[in-house]
Structure formats: structure tokens, C-alpha cells
Design a protein around this motif. Structure first.
Motif, PDB file in Angstrom:
ATOM      1  N   GLY A  89       3.608   6.574   3.212  1.00 42.98           N
ATOM      2  CA  GLY A  89       2.977   6.760   1.896  1.00 42.98           C
ATOM      3  C   GLY A  89       1.653   7.497   2.038  1.00 42.98           C
ATOM      4  O   GLY A  89       1.353   8.421   1.274  1.00 42.98           O
ATOM      5  N   GLY A  90       0.864   7.097   3.028  1.00 43.06           N
ATOM      6  CA  GLY A  90      -0.425   7.749   3.270  1.00 43.06           C
ATOM      7  C   GLY A  90      -0.261   9.220   3.622  1.00 43.06           C
ATOM      8  O   GLY A  90      -0.978  10.079   3.110  1.00 43.06           O
ATOM      9  N   LYS A  91       0.709   9.513   4.491  1.00 40.88           N
ATOM     10  CA  LYS A  91       0.956  10.923   4.882  1.00 40.88           C
ATOM     11  C   LYS A  91       1.381  11.751   3.686  1.00 40.88           C
ATOM     12  O   LYS A  91       0.965  12.892   3.502  1.00 40.88           O
ATOM     13  CB  LYS A  91       2.091  10.967   5.919  1.00 40.88           C
ATOM     14  CG  LYS A  91       1.600  11.139   7.300  1.00 40.88           C
ATOM     15  CD  LYS A  91       2.733  11.506   8.243  1.00 40.88           C
ATOM     16  CE  LYS A  91       2.186  11.358   9.648  1.00 40.88           C
ATOM     17  NZ  LYS A  91       3.166  10.922  10.605  1.00 40.88           N
ATOM     18  N   LEU A  92       2.240  11.152   2.867  1.00 43.25           N
ATOM     19  CA  LEU A  92       2.758  11.890   1.709  1.00 43.25           C
ATOM     20  C   LEU A  92       1.628  12.170   0.714  1.00 43.25           C
ATOM     21  O   LEU A  92       1.519  13.291   0.199  1.00 43.25           O
ATOM     22  CB  LEU A  92       3.891  11.079   1.065  1.00 43.25           C
ATOM     23  CG  LEU A  92       4.648  11.723  -0.079  1.00 43.25           C
ATOM     24  CD1 LEU A  92       5.213  13.089   0.300  1.00 43.25           C
ATOM     25  CD2 LEU A  92       5.799  10.803  -0.531  1.00 43.25           C
ATOM     26  N   ASN A 116      -0.689  -3.117  -9.431  1.00 43.97           N
ATOM     27  CA  ASN A 116       0.146  -2.564  -8.354  1.00 43.97           C
ATOM     28  C   ASN A 116      -0.671  -2.491  -7.060  1.00 43.97           C
ATOM     29  O   ASN A 116      -1.747  -1.881  -7.035  1.00 43.97           O
ATOM     30  CB  ASN A 116       0.636  -1.158  -8.753  1.00 43.97           C
ATOM     31  CG  ASN A 116       1.713  -0.638  -7.824  1.00 43.97           C
ATOM     32  OD1 ASN A 116       1.772  -1.008  -6.665  1.00 43.97           O
ATOM     33  ND2 ASN A 116       2.556   0.231  -8.347  1.00 43.97           N
ATOM     34  N   PRO A 117      -0.163  -3.113  -5.951  1.00 46.83           N
ATOM     35  CA  PRO A 117      -0.916  -3.035  -4.685  1.00 46.83           C
ATOM     36  C   PRO A 117      -1.061  -1.625  -4.151  1.00 46.83           C
ATOM     37  O   PRO A 117      -1.849  -1.384  -3.241  1.00 46.83           O
ATOM     38  CB  PRO A 117      -0.112  -3.922  -3.725  1.00 46.83           C
ATOM     39  CG  PRO A 117       1.200  -4.172  -4.384  1.00 46.83           C
ATOM     40  CD  PRO A 117       1.041  -3.938  -5.852  1.00 46.83           C
ATOM     41  N   ALA A 118      -0.336  -0.657  -4.752  1.00 47.11           N
ATOM     42  CA  ALA A 118      -0.499   0.750  -4.357  1.00 47.11           C
ATOM     43  C   ALA A 118      -1.944   1.207  -4.551  1.00 47.11           C
ATOM     44  O   ALA A 118      -2.350   2.232  -3.995  1.00 47.11           O
ATOM     45  CB  ALA A 118       0.447   1.639  -5.161  1.00 47.11           C
ATOM     46  N   ARG A 119      -2.725   0.444  -5.311  1.00 49.58           N
ATOM     47  CA  ARG A 119      -4.133   0.810  -5.506  1.00 49.58           C
ATOM     48  C   ARG A 119      -4.850   0.979  -4.164  1.00 49.58           C
ATOM     49  O   ARG A 119      -5.725   1.820  -4.021  1.00 49.58           O
ATOM     50  CB  ARG A 119      -4.873  -0.223  -6.348  1.00 49.58           C
ATOM     51  CG  ARG A 119      -5.191  -1.513  -5.595  1.00 49.58           C
ATOM     52  CD  ARG A 119      -6.221  -2.355  -6.314  1.00 49.58           C
ATOM     53  NE  ARG A 119      -5.790  -2.727  -7.655  1.00 49.58           N
ATOM     54  CZ  ARG A 119      -6.546  -2.629  -8.748  1.00 49.58           C
ATOM     55  NH1 ARG A 119      -7.773  -2.197  -8.658  1.00 49.58           N
ATOM     56  NH2 ARG A 119      -6.090  -2.996  -9.913  1.00 49.58           N
ATOM     57  N   TRP A 120      -4.484   0.151  -3.161  1.00 47.15           N
ATOM     58  CA  TRP A 120      -5.174   0.217  -1.864  1.00 47.15           C
ATOM     59  C   TRP A 120      -4.885   1.540  -1.180  1.00 47.15           C
ATOM     60  O   TRP A 120      -5.738   2.099  -0.493  1.00 47.15           O
ATOM     61  CB  TRP A 120      -4.775  -0.975  -0.981  1.00 47.15           C
ATOM     62  CG  TRP A 120      -5.105  -2.248  -1.685  1.00 47.15           C
ATOM     63  CD1 TRP A 120      -4.233  -3.162  -2.198  1.00 47.15           C
ATOM     64  CD2 TRP A 120      -6.420  -2.712  -2.035  1.00 47.15           C
ATOM     65  NE1 TRP A 120      -4.912  -4.169  -2.839  1.00 47.15           N
ATOM     66  CE2 TRP A 120      -6.256  -3.919  -2.747  1.00 47.15           C
ATOM     67  CE3 TRP A 120      -7.709  -2.230  -1.813  1.00 47.15           C
ATOM     68  CZ2 TRP A 120      -7.339  -4.654  -3.245  1.00 47.15           C
ATOM     69  CZ3 TRP A 120      -8.791  -2.960  -2.303  1.00 47.15           C
ATOM     70  CH2 TRP A 120      -8.592  -4.148  -2.999  1.00 47.15           C
TER      71      TRP A 120
END
Ligand SMILES: CC(C)(COP(=O)(O)OP(=O)(O)OC[C@H]1O[C@@H](n2cnc3c(N)ncnc32)[C@H](O)[C@@H]1OP(=O)(O)O)[C@@H](O)C(=O)NCCC(=O)NCCS
Length: 155
Positions: A89-92, A116-120
Motif C-alpha cells: 500500500g505504501g509503495k503504491l 478507516n485505519p488507512a488514515r495511518w
């Protein structure tokens, strides 16, 4: 028309990545309708971190983006559950940001359900929360949830 195999790779991830309770996943006609527009594009990531891998069976994540003049919007972003926590996810997201900057975009935006924990991930990759949209999402249960708008200045 977008390549059928690309749409299929996106839908393979889509159908497992999003919790149905929140109603955030798109269906195939929605993905195709977005990708026929010239301003919209998909970026794929393979299990080894390769961007837009030739072998689409390796795809473990995707991003859908829309560029209007000098602003980019990250419309949808997901990594398959079994491939999470390995940095894909970070690379993308880093690739999306870098390619938007290279194309001359001044800002990139996204909207996220506020719990959503995607906030981090977004906070760790240069995005800042800039606003709250009340009751923006409606879940499968009919419950409304707020969205947070994130932005990153690129120029
Ligand atoms: C969000 C998502 C794309 C992250 O993919 P991923 O491949 O697991 O991401 P990464 O492994 O690169 O992790 C990214 C960072 O976020 C952090 N992170 C991810 N989930 C986290 C959580 N639940 N709690 C705390 N931190 C979390 C990781 O610690 C990592 O930080 P680091 O880069 O400093 O190590 C994935 O969880 C997903 O597809 N979720 C469902 C779909 C979704 O909600 N998409 C976003 C819509 S806005």
C-alpha cells in the motif's frame, strides 16, 4: 475501452478488499465507466511490489485516479487482505504521488471514511487532513458515516 484483463484484476482485489458493511467497493460497470474517461487511470501493484506488472495474475493492489487540470484525486485504493502489512500500500501510494507530481499536478486529494485505519497510511505518506464531510458514506446497514478529506501539496 479499458483492457478487460485490467478490469478483471481490479475486480479480483475489489471483491475481497472492502468490508461490505461500508458499501465502499465499486462494481465492474462503475470501474469500466470510470476508466473510459480520459482523465481517469488505474495503477496496479504486483505481489513483488512491481508497478503495473505484465503478469496480471500477480496483481495484489490497485489505485484509481482522476486528474483534472493540475489536481489529482485518488478515487479508490486497495490491497488484497492476504498481501497487507508488507508495504505494498505504501509503495503504491508513493508511486501515485510521484507520478502526479511528475505530470505537473499541484495537489492530490482523497476522501476516507473517518474511522478507516488507512488514515495511518495516508498520514505516513505525506497527506494532511483538511476537512470533514458529514454523512458522506452510507453503509449497507443504512448508517451514515463521515468522510475526512486528505490533501498533499505536490508543487
Ligand atoms: C489501506 C490498505 C490499502 C493498506 O495496504 P497495506 O499494503 O497493508 O499497506 P502497508 O503495508 O504499506 O502499510 C502502510 C502503513 O499503514 C500502517 N497501517 C496499515 N493499517 C494499519 C492499521 N490498521 N493500524 C495502524 N497502522 C496501519 C502500517 O503500519 C504502515 O505504516 P508504515 O509504512 O509506516 O510501516 C489496505 O489495508 C486496504 O486495502 N484496506 C481496505 C480498503 C481501504 O480501506 N482502502 C482505503 C480507502 S480510502
Amino acid at each position: 475501452m479499458p483492457q478487460r484483463a485490467v478490469v478483471e484484476a481490479i475486480m479480483r482485489i475489489m471483491n475481497t478488499a472492502f468490508d461490505p458493511a461500508y458499501g465502499e467497493a465499486w462494481n465492474q460497470p462503475q470501474v469500466v465507466a470510470a476508466l473510459v474517461l480520459p482523465e481517469t487511470r488505474a495503477v496496479l501493484i504486483g505481489e513483488d511490489g512491481a508497478i503495473d506488472p505484465e503478469d496480471l495474475s500477480q496483481v495484489q493492489g490497485f489505485a484509481l485516479l482522476r486528474r483534472i487540470i493540475d489536481e489529482e484525486e485518488l478515487l479508490l485504493f486497495a490491497v488484497s487482505p492476504e498481501a497487507r502489512g508488507k508495504g505494498l500500500g505504501g509503495k503504491l501510494i508513493d508511486h501515485c504521488v510521484a507520478s502526479s507530481r511528475a505530470a505537473g499536478c499541484a495537489r492530490i486529494f482523497l476522501e476516507m471514511r473517518d474511522d478507516n485505519p488507512a488514515r495511518w497510511l495516508y498520514l505516513g505518506h505525506g497527506f494532511k487532513p483538511i476537512g470533514l464531510r458529514r454523512d458522506y458514506y452510507t453503509g449497507a446497514d443504512g448508517q451514515r458515516r463521515n468522510a475526512i478529506t486528505f490533501m498533499q501539496i505536490l508543487a
